[in-house]
Design a protein around this motif. Structure first.
Motif, PDB file in Angstrom:
ATOM      1  N   GLY A  91       0.945  -1.190  -0.077  1.00 13.79           N
ATOM      2  CA  GLY A  91      -0.132  -0.010   0.013  1.00 13.79           C
ATOM      3  C   GLY A  91       0.870   1.262  -0.080  1.00 13.79           C
ATOM      4  N   ALA A  92       0.173   2.390   0.403  1.00 17.99           N
ATOM      5  CA  ALA A  92       0.867   3.619   0.076  1.00 17.99           C
ATOM      6  C   ALA A  92       1.263   4.124   1.662  1.00 17.99           C
ATOM      7  CB  ALA A  92       0.021   4.731  -0.430  1.00 17.99           C
ATOM      8  N   TRP A  93       2.486   4.698   1.941  1.00 19.01           N
ATOM      9  CA  TRP A  93       2.819   4.997   2.972  1.00 19.01           C
ATOM     10  C   TRP A  93       3.362   6.487   3.006  1.00 19.01           C
ATOM     11  CZ3 TRP A  93       2.626   1.783   7.535  1.00 19.01           C
ATOM     12  CH2 TRP A  93       2.543   0.655   7.330  1.00 19.01           C
ATOM     13  N   MET A  94       2.944   7.391   3.741  1.00 14.13           N
ATOM     14  CA  MET A  94       3.237   9.061   3.649  1.00 14.13           C
ATOM     15  C   MET A  94       3.861   9.265   4.875  1.00 14.13           C
ATOM     16  SD  MET A  94       1.109  12.198   2.182  1.00 14.13           S
ATOM     17  CE  MET A  94      -0.280  12.045   3.396  1.00 14.13           C
ATOM     18  N   GLY A  95       4.922  10.133   4.497  1.00 14.30           N
ATOM     19  CA  GLY A  95       5.529  10.957   5.761  1.00 14.30           C
ATOM     20  C   GLY A  95       5.860  12.052   5.379  1.00 14.30           C
TER      21      GLY A  95
ATOM     22  N   GLU B  62      15.478   3.874   6.024  1.00 12.79           N
ATOM     23  CA  GLU B  62      15.535   2.610   7.069  1.00 12.79           C
ATOM     24  C   GLU B  62      14.542   2.832   8.154  1.00 12.79           C
ATOM     25  OE1 GLU B  62      19.710   0.703   7.129  1.00 12.79           O
ATOM     26  OE2 GLU B  62      19.992   2.734   6.808  1.00 12.79           O
ATOM     27  N   GLY B  63      13.815   1.945   8.406  1.00 11.28           N
ATOM     28  CA  GLY B  63      12.735   2.188   9.542  1.00 11.28           C
ATOM     29  C   GLY B  63      12.280   0.880  10.068  1.00 11.28           C
ATOM     30  N   LYS B  64      11.695   1.032  11.196  1.00 12.89           N
ATOM     31  CA  LYS B  64      11.079  -0.041  12.002  1.00 12.89           C
ATOM     32  C   LYS B  64       9.528  -0.085  11.745  1.00 12.89           C
ATOM     33  CE  LYS B  64      14.978  -1.434  13.825  1.00 12.89           C
ATOM     34  NZ  LYS B  64      15.786  -2.669  13.392  1.00 12.89           N
ATOM     35  N   ILE B  65       8.978  -1.168  11.457  1.00 10.97           N
ATOM     36  CA  ILE B  65       7.540  -1.198  11.255  1.00 10.97           C
ATOM     37  C   ILE B  65       6.809  -1.478  12.553  1.00 10.97           C
ATOM     38  CG2 ILE B  65       5.697  -2.609  10.155  1.00 10.97           C
ATOM     39  CD1 ILE B  65       7.944  -3.790   8.290  1.00 10.97           C
ATOM     40  N   ALA B  66       5.804  -0.813  12.764  1.00  9.34           N
ATOM     41  CA  ALA B  66       5.106  -0.601  14.163  1.00  9.34           C
ATOM     42  C   ALA B  66       4.318  -2.042  14.341  1.00  9.34           C
ATOM     43  CB  ALA B  66       4.205   0.568  14.238  1.00  9.34           C
ATOM     44  N   ALA B  67       4.139  -2.501  15.567  1.00 13.14           N
ATOM     45  CA  ALA B  67       3.281  -3.669  15.826  1.00 13.14           C
ATOM     46  C   ALA B  67       1.839  -3.699  15.109  1.00 13.14           C
ATOM     47  CB  ALA B  67       3.167  -4.117  17.256  1.00 13.14           C
ATOM     48  N   ASP B  68       1.335  -2.616  15.176  1.00  7.65           N
ATOM     49  CA  ASP B  68       0.013  -2.283  14.734  1.00  7.65           C
ATOM     50  C   ASP B  68      -0.190  -2.152  13.121  1.00  7.65           C
ATOM     51  OD1 ASP B  68       1.025   0.291  14.236  1.00  7.65           O
ATOM     52  OD2 ASP B  68      -0.811   1.335  15.684  1.00  7.65           O
ATOM     53  N   LEU B  69       1.084  -2.206  12.304  1.00  6.23           N
ATOM     54  CA  LEU B  69       1.473  -2.113  11.035  1.00  6.23           C
ATOM     55  C   LEU B  69       0.721  -0.742  10.557  1.00  6.23           C
ATOM     56  CD1 LEU B  69       0.270  -5.659  10.002  1.00  6.23           C
ATOM     57  CD2 LEU B  69       2.563  -4.695  10.444  1.00  6.23           C
ATOM     58  N   GLN B  70       0.580   0.262  11.251  1.00  4.72           N
ATOM     59  CA  GLN B  70       0.251   1.616  10.805  1.00  4.72           C
ATOM     60  C   GLN B  70       1.228   2.681  10.760  1.00  4.72           C
ATOM     61  OE1 GLN B  70      -3.185   1.981   9.867  1.00  4.72           O
ATOM     62  NE2 GLN B  70      -2.952  -0.369  10.104  1.00  4.72           N
ATOM     63  N   SER B  71       2.237   2.352  11.177  1.00  7.91           N
ATOM     64  CA  SER B  71       3.399   3.272  10.833  1.00  7.91           C
ATOM     65  C   SER B  71       4.858   2.831  10.781  1.00  7.91           C
ATOM     66  CB  SER B  71       3.354   4.196  12.079  1.00  7.91           C
ATOM     67  OG  SER B  71       3.711   3.674  13.207  1.00  7.91           O
ATOM     68  N   ILE B  72       5.748   3.461  10.222  1.00  8.22           N
ATOM     69  CA  ILE B  72       7.015   2.892   9.906  1.00  8.22           C
ATOM     70  C   ILE B  72       7.869   4.037  10.343  1.00  8.22           C
ATOM     71  CG2 ILE B  72       8.796   1.936   8.477  1.00  8.22           C
ATOM     72  CD1 ILE B  72       6.611   1.058   6.795  1.00  8.22           C
ATOM     73  N   ASP B  73       8.893   3.987  11.554  1.00  9.44           N
ATOM     74  CA  ASP B  73       9.439   4.946  12.060  1.00  9.44           C
ATOM     75  C   ASP B  73      10.958   4.736  11.659  1.00  9.44           C
ATOM     76  OD1 ASP B  73      10.819   6.962  13.783  1.00  9.44           O
ATOM     77  OD2 ASP B  73       9.567   6.498  15.316  1.00  9.44           O
TER      78      ASP B  73
ATOM     79  N   LYS C 207       3.193   6.972   7.602  1.00  7.24           N
ATOM     80  CA  LYS C 207       1.773   6.532   8.125  1.00  7.24           C
ATOM     81  C   LYS C 207       1.225   5.764   7.028  1.00  7.24           C
ATOM     82  CE  LYS C 207       2.116   8.631  12.471  1.00  7.24           C
ATOM     83  NZ  LYS C 207       1.896   7.920  13.668  1.00  7.24           N
ATOM     84  N   ARG C 208       0.589   4.791   7.267  1.00  7.30           N
ATOM     85  CA  ARG C 208      -0.289   4.119   6.280  1.00  7.30           C
ATOM     86  C   ARG C 208      -1.402   5.012   5.914  1.00  7.30           C
ATOM     87  NH1 ARG C 208      -1.133  -1.220   4.777  1.00  7.30           N
ATOM     88  NH2 ARG C 208       0.051  -2.028   6.573  1.00  7.30           N
ATOM     89  N   VAL C 209      -1.569   5.326   4.429  1.00  8.75           N
ATOM     90  CA  VAL C 209      -2.209   6.179   3.584  1.00  8.75           C
ATOM     91  C   VAL C 209      -3.713   5.148   3.533  1.00  8.75           C
ATOM     92  CG1 VAL C 209      -3.180   7.286   1.605  1.00  8.75           C
ATOM     93  CG2 VAL C 209      -0.995   7.403   2.501  1.00  8.75           C
ATOM     94  N   LYS C 210      -4.711   5.745   4.400  1.00 12.18           N
ATOM     95  CA  LYS C 210      -5.966   5.004   4.007  1.00 12.18           C
ATOM     96  C   LYS C 210      -6.902   5.626   3.155  1.00 12.18           C
ATOM     97  CE  LYS C 210      -5.678   3.954   9.221  1.00 12.18           C
ATOM     98  NZ  LYS C 210      -6.187   3.888  10.635  1.00 12.18           N
ATOM     99  N   ASP C 211      -6.715   6.755   2.693  1.00 11.54           N
ATOM    100  CA  ASP C 211      -7.675   7.493   1.867  1.00 11.54           C
ATOM    101  C   ASP C 211      -6.860   7.991   0.770  1.00 11.54           C
ATOM    102  OD1 ASP C 211      -9.554   8.927   0.344  1.00 11.54           O
ATOM    103  OD2 ASP C 211     -10.630   9.585   2.135  1.00 11.54           O
ATOM    104  N   GLN C 212      -6.906   7.639  -0.510  1.00 12.54           N
ATOM    105  CA  GLN C 212      -6.368   8.277  -1.620  1.00 12.54           C
ATOM    106  C   GLN C 212      -6.372   9.891  -1.593  1.00 12.54           C
ATOM    107  OE1 GLN C 212      -4.037   6.935  -3.838  1.00 12.54           O
ATOM    108  NE2 GLN C 212      -4.367   5.155  -1.966  1.00 12.54           N
ATOM    109  N   ALA C 213      -7.410  10.440  -1.007  1.00  6.47           N
ATOM    110  CA  ALA C 213      -7.509  11.751  -1.093  1.00  6.47           C
ATOM    111  C   ALA C 213      -6.479  12.702  -0.288  1.00  6.47           C
ATOM    112  CB  ALA C 213      -8.836  12.150  -0.610  1.00  6.47           C
ATOM    113  N   GLU C 214      -5.816  11.724   0.806  1.00  9.44           N
ATOM    114  CA  GLU C 214      -4.714  12.154   1.562  1.00  9.44           C
ATOM    115  C   GLU C 214      -3.344  12.713   0.533  1.00  9.44           C
ATOM    116  OE1 GLU C 214      -3.702   9.953   4.789  1.00  9.44           O
ATOM    117  OE2 GLU C 214      -5.636   8.821   4.601  1.00  9.44           O
ATOM    118  N   LEU C 215      -3.563  12.009  -0.462  1.00  9.67           N
ATOM    119  CA  LEU C 215      -2.309  12.232  -1.480  1.00  9.67           C
ATOM    120  C   LEU C 215      -2.643  13.445  -2.255  1.00  9.67           C
ATOM    121  CD1 LEU C 215      -1.579   8.574  -2.463  1.00  9.67           C
ATOM    122  CD2 LEU C 215      -0.558   9.985  -0.563  1.00  9.67           C
TER     123      LEU C 215
END
Length: 566
Positions: free
Chosen positions: A137-141, A201-212, A227-235
């Motif tokens: 999926g898409a991940w945005m920061g 380079e990052g660590k995936i959170a246990a809830d799979l909703q962020s990568i720090d 952060k995981r992108v849940k709505d394409q409108a965010e982009l």
């Protein structure tokens, strides 16, 4: 004045130019630092004769690097590859089998391309999709680079060959930059993009909703939380002022020549409805290679400005800078004085148009364009009026120090840090101005940058601050031209402008015009506006992309009504 910023350079839109018969694949070898790097240049020709290109660095595994500008005129080929801070200037042989020239990337190196006898395929075939992984999926920061913040989006897909990722920079309008690798080891994720010298380079959170993690480019690390992108409108960028076609006026794609400088400018001319002839303006962009819309961080200030003016009865000509987008020429070797001649070519072109009143042609310059406008008006009586949008009133060495201080203060830096950095900058600028021996200058600059600038960036920064443009900018005093300007002048500045501080620049502009005996000028500081004339909170460049407004209606109305009165 757009400050030279250490940005993640993802401005990768391939440009168009007039095409001769050089379409195809070209192979060359670059000798750098004892290494041999094989390069493949892919040039394609569109139905309209325009060119696009990509570059492969075979030995680095970096394929499909977009060429951000390409121009060909009189057998002279110019390429700009912003992703790797490189340029290429070459001459196409009469038989169109070789291109001999120079590759410049911190230093200049000879590079000859030879036409390939058969298509060269260096890109891997797309891997077949596999069962989606839990991070597909898409991940945005957001990358906080101090002076600016840029959104970064990684699109991750699981394939039969493993994870694959592409990279977007929404604020710069760039999508789908291929990455070199995407690997996962448990909760650890690493994404490499060799084309831009970047790695995340990052660590995936246990809830799979962020990568720090951390994004590092050219030795400079920056924290980045995805952060995981849940709505394409965010982009999607919200730019409500961008006009939507059909326009209530006529729009033409035009070209005109600056023959003494061997440059052809590609531009858009917008003409009001009704019977002319109409007053007209030439828009002049700020520093750095700009397209005709002065596109920056998702905004198109000159598109919005030209639309507003044309709807109010003013014809507008806006052009791509030389060597940028569809215009030919070499931007890197030009100075402010050279760019002024491009604008004068625009004035000459407008005088050939029956729809334009030749006695009512004016100039609107933003930032560096606000320096160019009075430079031309001082010597060219065809200029009926000028508008200086955040134009400077003092030499560049003073601007840069004040700019650095204002941006740091707006960004929350302590007075001690601000003062320390200002002292360092003054020292560096003085060295560039006074040291005439290039070898000695480079050595001393390297010594002063050591420890403060990542080693991988030192060569690039030295190249920037010793360029012809930068040296000219440091010492040129805009007041020299302003004292000779007698046509009507509107000089406006945003109260919160941190790049061209109004308190530093508006008073000397006013003084110079008074010394010129000019009786028809207005100098205004517009409350609450920044360098781009957006309504802003602090004026820091980091806000530019986050503000939905492209240009304040107050500034638009101010310019339009003033021009109509002239």
């Amino acid at each position: 004045m757009k400050r030279i910023l250490t940005l993640i350079l993802l401005t990768l839109a391939a440009s168009l130019c007039r095409a001769q018969d050089i379409a195809g694949d070209w192979q060359g070898t670059l000798s750098a630092g004892g290494a041999e790097l094989r390069l493949v240049l892919h040039i394609t020709k569109a139905a309209d004769g325009s060119l696009k290109a990509t570059l492969d660095s075979v030995d680095q595994g970096a394929n499909g690097i977009p060429v951000s500008s390409i121009s060909l005129k009189d057998s002279k080929l110019s390429l700009g590859i912003e992703a790797v801070h490189g340029t290429y200037e070459g001459t196409v042989a009469a038989d169109a089998k070789t291109i001999s020239g120079t590759w410049t990337q911190a230093s200049a190196l000879p590079l000859e391309f030879k036409r390939a006898t058969a298509p060269v395929k260096t890109e891997h075939k797309p891997a077949k999709p596999a069962k989606p992984s839990d991070i597909d999926g898409a991940w945005m920061g957001s990358l906080d680079l101090g002076a600016v913040r840029l959104r970064v989006v990684f699109h991750i897909v699981n394939t039969e060959d493993g994870l694959v990722a592409t990279l977007d920079s929404p604020d710069q309008g760039q999508k789908g930059l291929p990455t070199t690798s995407c690997t996962r080891d448990g909760v650890s994720l690493k994404i490499e993009a060799k084309a831009i010298g970047g790695v995340f380079e990052g660590k995936i959170a246990a809830d799979l909703q962020s990568i720090d993690g951390t994004f590092t480019q050219m030795g400079s690390p920056h924290p980045l939380v995805l952060k995981r992108v849940k709505d394409q409108a965010e982009l999607e960028l919200k730019r409500p002022q961008n006009p939507v076609k059909p326009y209530p006026y006529r729009e033409e794609e035009v070209t005109y020549d600056n023959k003494p400088q061997n440059v052809t400018l590609a531009a858009t001319l917008t003409i009001p409805q009704g019977k002319g002839p109409f007053p007209a303006v030439v828009l002049i962009t700020g520093s750095g290679p700009q397209d005709r819309d002065e596109s920056l961080l998702g905004h198109k200030p000159f598109l919005v400005l030209s639309d507003y003016l044309t709807r109010h009865g003013i014809a507008v000509l806006r052009a791509d800078d030389r060597g940028t987008a569809k215009s030919t020429g070499n931007f890197a070797t030009g100075t402010t004085a050279d760019f002024a001649t491009d604008t004068e070519a625009g004035i000459a072109y407008l005088k050939t148009r029956a729809e334009v009143d030749p006695h009512k042609i004016g100039l609107i310059g933003h930032s560096e364009g606000g320096v160019i406008a009075p430079m031309i008006a001082a010597r060219n009586k065809d200029v009926a009026f000028i508008v200086m949008m955040a134009g400077t009133g003092v030499p560049g060495d003073q601007i840069l120090v004040a700019q650095g201080q204002a941006i740091q203060i707006a960004s929350g830096k302590s007075p001690e840090v601000v003062a320390k950095d200002a002292a360092k900058e003054k020292e560096m600028l003085t060295l560039v101005e006074t040291e005439k021996d290039d070898a000695v200058l480079e050595k001393e600059l390297k010594e002063k940058m050591a420890g403060d600038v990542p080693e991988a960036q030192i060569g690039l920064q030295i190249k920037q601050i010793t360029s012809p443009w930068f040296r000219y900018f440091l010492t040129y005093d805009p007041a020299t031209a302003l004292r000779k300007v007698t046509c009507p002048v509107l000089a406006i500045n945003g109260e919160k402008d941190t790049q061209v501080p109004p308190k530093q620049n508006l008073p000397p502009i006013r003084k110079a015009l008074e010394e010129a005996g000019n009786k028809h000028f207005e100098v205004d500081e517009l409350p609450g506006l920044n360098h781009l004339f957006q309504t802003a909170k602090t004026g820091a460049p980091a806000e530019y992309s986050e503000i939905e407004e492209t240009m304040s209606p107050v500034a638009l109305e101010k310019m339009s009504s003033w021009i109509v009165k002239q």
